[in-house]
Scaffold this motif. Structure first.
Motif, PDB file in Angstrom:
ATOM      1  N   CYS A 189      47.044  10.119  -6.680  1.00  0.00           N
ATOM      2  CA  CYS A 189      46.429   8.916  -6.003  1.00  0.00           C
ATOM      3  C   CYS A 189      47.551   7.930  -6.264  1.00  0.00           C
TER       4      CYS A 189
ATOM      5  N   CYS B 289      49.099   6.602  -2.858  1.00  0.00           N
ATOM      6  CA  CYS B 289      48.431   5.359  -1.930  1.00  0.00           C
ATOM      7  C   CYS B 289      47.859   4.293  -2.817  1.00  0.00           C
ATOM      8  N   HIS B 290      47.724   4.532  -3.882  1.00  0.00           N
ATOM      9  CA  HIS B 290      47.116   3.429  -4.747  1.00  0.00           C
ATOM     10  C   HIS B 290      47.827   2.839  -5.867  1.00  0.00           C
TER      11      HIS B 290
HETATM   12  C1  HEC Z   1      46.560   9.725   1.319  1.00  0.00           C
HETATM   13  C2  HEC Z   1      46.307   8.177   0.627  1.00  0.00           C
HETATM   14  C3  HEC Z   1      45.248   8.273  -0.459  1.00  0.00           C
HETATM   15  C4  HEC Z   1      45.314   9.241  -1.606  1.00  0.00           C
HETATM   16  C5  HEC Z   1      46.253  10.203  -1.926  1.00  0.00           C
HETATM   17  C6  HEC Z   1      44.344   8.863  -2.443  1.00  0.00           C
HETATM   18  N1  HEC Z   1      43.258   7.666  -1.684  1.00  0.00           N
HETATM   19 FE1  HEC Z   1      41.990   6.616  -2.331  1.00  0.00          FE
HETATM   20  N2  HEC Z   1      41.614   5.580  -0.812  1.00  0.00           N
HETATM   21  C7  HEC Z   1      42.606   5.612   0.415  1.00  0.00           C
HETATM   22  C8  HEC Z   1      42.241   4.572   1.388  1.00  0.00           C
HETATM   23  C9  HEC Z   1      43.024   4.591   2.735  1.00  0.00           C
HETATM   24  C10 HEC Z   1      41.074   4.108   0.660  1.00  0.00           C
HETATM   25  C11 HEC Z   1      40.287   3.128   1.541  1.00  0.00           C
HETATM   26  C12 HEC Z   1      39.059   3.895   2.327  1.00  0.00           C
HETATM   27  C13 HEC Z   1      38.016   2.734   3.288  1.00  0.00           C
HETATM   28  O1  HEC Z   1      37.824   1.533   2.755  1.00  0.00           O
HETATM   29  O2  HEC Z   1      37.918   3.446   4.051  1.00  0.00           O
HETATM   30  C14 HEC Z   1      40.746   4.777  -0.295  1.00  0.00           C
HETATM   31  C15 HEC Z   1      39.556   4.356  -1.230  1.00  0.00           C
HETATM   32  C16 HEC Z   1      39.794   4.570  -2.714  1.00  0.00           C
HETATM   33  C17 HEC Z   1      38.728   4.047  -3.411  1.00  0.00           C
HETATM   34  C18 HEC Z   1      37.529   3.094  -3.021  1.00  0.00           C
HETATM   35  C19 HEC Z   1      36.278   3.335  -2.463  1.00  0.00           C
HETATM   36  C20 HEC Z   1      35.304   2.252  -2.227  1.00  0.00           C
HETATM   37  O3  HEC Z   1      34.059   2.396  -2.695  1.00  0.00           O
HETATM   38  O4  HEC Z   1      35.693   1.408  -1.595  1.00  0.00           O
HETATM   39  C21 HEC Z   1      38.675   5.016  -4.613  1.00  0.00           C
HETATM   40  C22 HEC Z   1      37.888   4.911  -5.988  1.00  0.00           C
HETATM   41  C23 HEC Z   1      39.800   5.767  -4.273  1.00  0.00           C
HETATM   42  N3  HEC Z   1      40.327   5.641  -3.182  1.00  0.00           N
HETATM   43  C24 HEC Z   1      40.173   6.504  -5.285  1.00  0.00           C
HETATM   44  C25 HEC Z   1      41.169   7.660  -5.408  1.00  0.00           C
HETATM   45  C26 HEC Z   1      41.518   8.572  -6.212  1.00  0.00           C
HETATM   46  C27 HEC Z   1      41.070   8.630  -7.596  1.00  0.00           C
HETATM   47  C28 HEC Z   1      42.628   9.142  -5.697  1.00  0.00           C
HETATM   48  C29 HEC Z   1      43.359  10.264  -6.316  1.00  0.00           C
HETATM   49  C30 HEC Z   1      42.642  11.444  -6.831  1.00  0.00           C
HETATM   50  C31 HEC Z   1      42.967   8.700  -4.574  1.00  0.00           C
HETATM   51  N4  HEC Z   1      42.188   7.509  -4.173  1.00  0.00           N
HETATM   52  C32 HEC Z   1      43.901   9.091  -3.471  1.00  0.00           C
HETATM   53  C33 HEC Z   1      43.715   6.611   0.226  1.00  0.00           C
HETATM   54  C34 HEC Z   1      44.167   7.496  -0.585  1.00  0.00           C
END
Ligand code: HEC
Length: 277
Positions: A62, A65-66
């Motif tokens: 995660c 990106c986060h």
């Molecule tokens: C390649 C990039 C990427 C990775 C790796 C990634 N995310 Fe995300 N994540 C995003 C993006 C972009 C958004 C926004 C999505 C949207 O709003 O359409 C997001 C949104 C979210 C959200 C919010 C959803 C909401 O209700 O708004 C959560 C919780 C989240 N990610 C958890 C995780 C977790 C836990 C991991 C690891 C297991 C992870 N992400 C890995 C790109 C990533």
């Protein structure tokens, strides 16, 4: 009088049902699936091994990106890590610092005092890399995402002491991607269909978890469900690191109040025992 109370009661119930209905949002299409968490209930505690697995998933996956801008590396001592382990993990990340004596900003390895940085220099760069969507900071996401529960759940929740809405949502989102899109649903180009997403039918995050993509020292099987659960528990800890202390204090206060009530009752009996009827 009795009739009036009955009417008021009926009105109160009707209003509660209506309020539940009025707040029932269009999304998420599917309600989060309730999981059993070790930190649920009045005596809940975090499972340290689970939090460590969650941290591993966050750092290896995660964090690409986060950010976790409210969690400093030194806070990981709570998960049982030594200062050396924490420094070693921190040094794998780079943070911007400065200005130096020439007025320039520069990058240096993070230390225990820094927070988990965002991999992107700014929001625009993050959006440009993610189909226009911004990967939110995950520090408080377990508190920030709590889909409205509707009737009757929201009336019963306080009695059940249910407060795990956030981790249930994250778990359901991470395990909720569906390959088959129903015919009446229109998924925009570049987005992924997920009926558990809180703000639409699809989101810009590709499914981040695949079976066996991480390895765990304690032998936990790396199924999507296990990993989603561990990382959701970890995000509950980042959002509420003092959950255990809060619950313990609540329990102590209840015990104190019970003893206090008993003492008050006994002293009342004592005082009034001398009054003649
Ligand atoms: C390649 C990039 C990427 C990775 C790796 C990634 N995310 Fe995300 N994540 C995003 C993006 C972009 C958004 C926004 C999505 C949207 O709003 O359409 C997001 C949104 C979210 C959200 C919010 C959803 C909401 O209700 O708004 C959560 C919780 C989240 N990610 C958890 C995780 C977790 C836990 C991991 C690891 C297991 C992870 N992400 C890995 C790109 C990533």
């Amino acid at each position: 009088m009795k009739q009036m109370i009955a009417r008021l009661a009926v009105a109160a119930v009707a209003m509660t049902v209506m309020a539940g209905g009025a707040f029932a949002a269009e999304y998420p299409k599917n309600k989060p699936r309730e999981q059993s968490w070790t930190f649920a209930g009045p005596f809940g505690t975090f499972d340290q091994a689970q939090l460590q697995r969650g941290l591993k998933i966050y750092t290896e996956n995660c964090s690409a990106c986060h950010a976790l801008s409210r969690v400093n590396f030194r806070n990981l001592a709570d998960l049982g890590y030594s200062p050396e382990q924490i420094e070693a993990l921190a040094s794998q990340y780079e943070v911007e610092d400065g200005p130096d004596e020439f007025g320039d900003m520069f990058f240096r390895p993070a230390t225990a005092a820094d927070a988990f940085p965002s991999p992107f220099p700014n929001e625009e760069a993050a959006r440009a890399a993610n189909a226009g969507a911004y990967p939110p900071d995950l520090s408080l996401i377990a508190k920030a995402r709590a889909p409205i529960r509707g009737f009757p759940a929201f009336v019963l929740d306080p009695f059940r002491m249910y407060t795990e809405n956030g981790p249930d949502y994250i778990y359901s989102l991470l395990t909720g991607y569906k390959d088959e899109v129903p015919e009446d649903v229109n998924v925009p180009e570049g987005l992924w269909y997920n009926p558990y997403f809180a703000s639409g039918v699809a989101l810009a995050m590709a499914p981040p978890l695949f079976p066996d993509m991480h390895e765990f020292d304690d032998g936990t099987e790396a199924t999507v469900s296990n990993m989603a659960k561990d990382v959701s528990a970890f995000l509950m800890w980042t959002a509420e690191p003092h959950l255990e202390e809060r619950k313990q204090l609540g329990f102590r206060v209840m015990v104190f109040l019970l003893i206090f009530a008993a003492l008050l009752y006994l002293s009342k009996k004592q005082v009034w025992s001398r009054v003649e009827h």
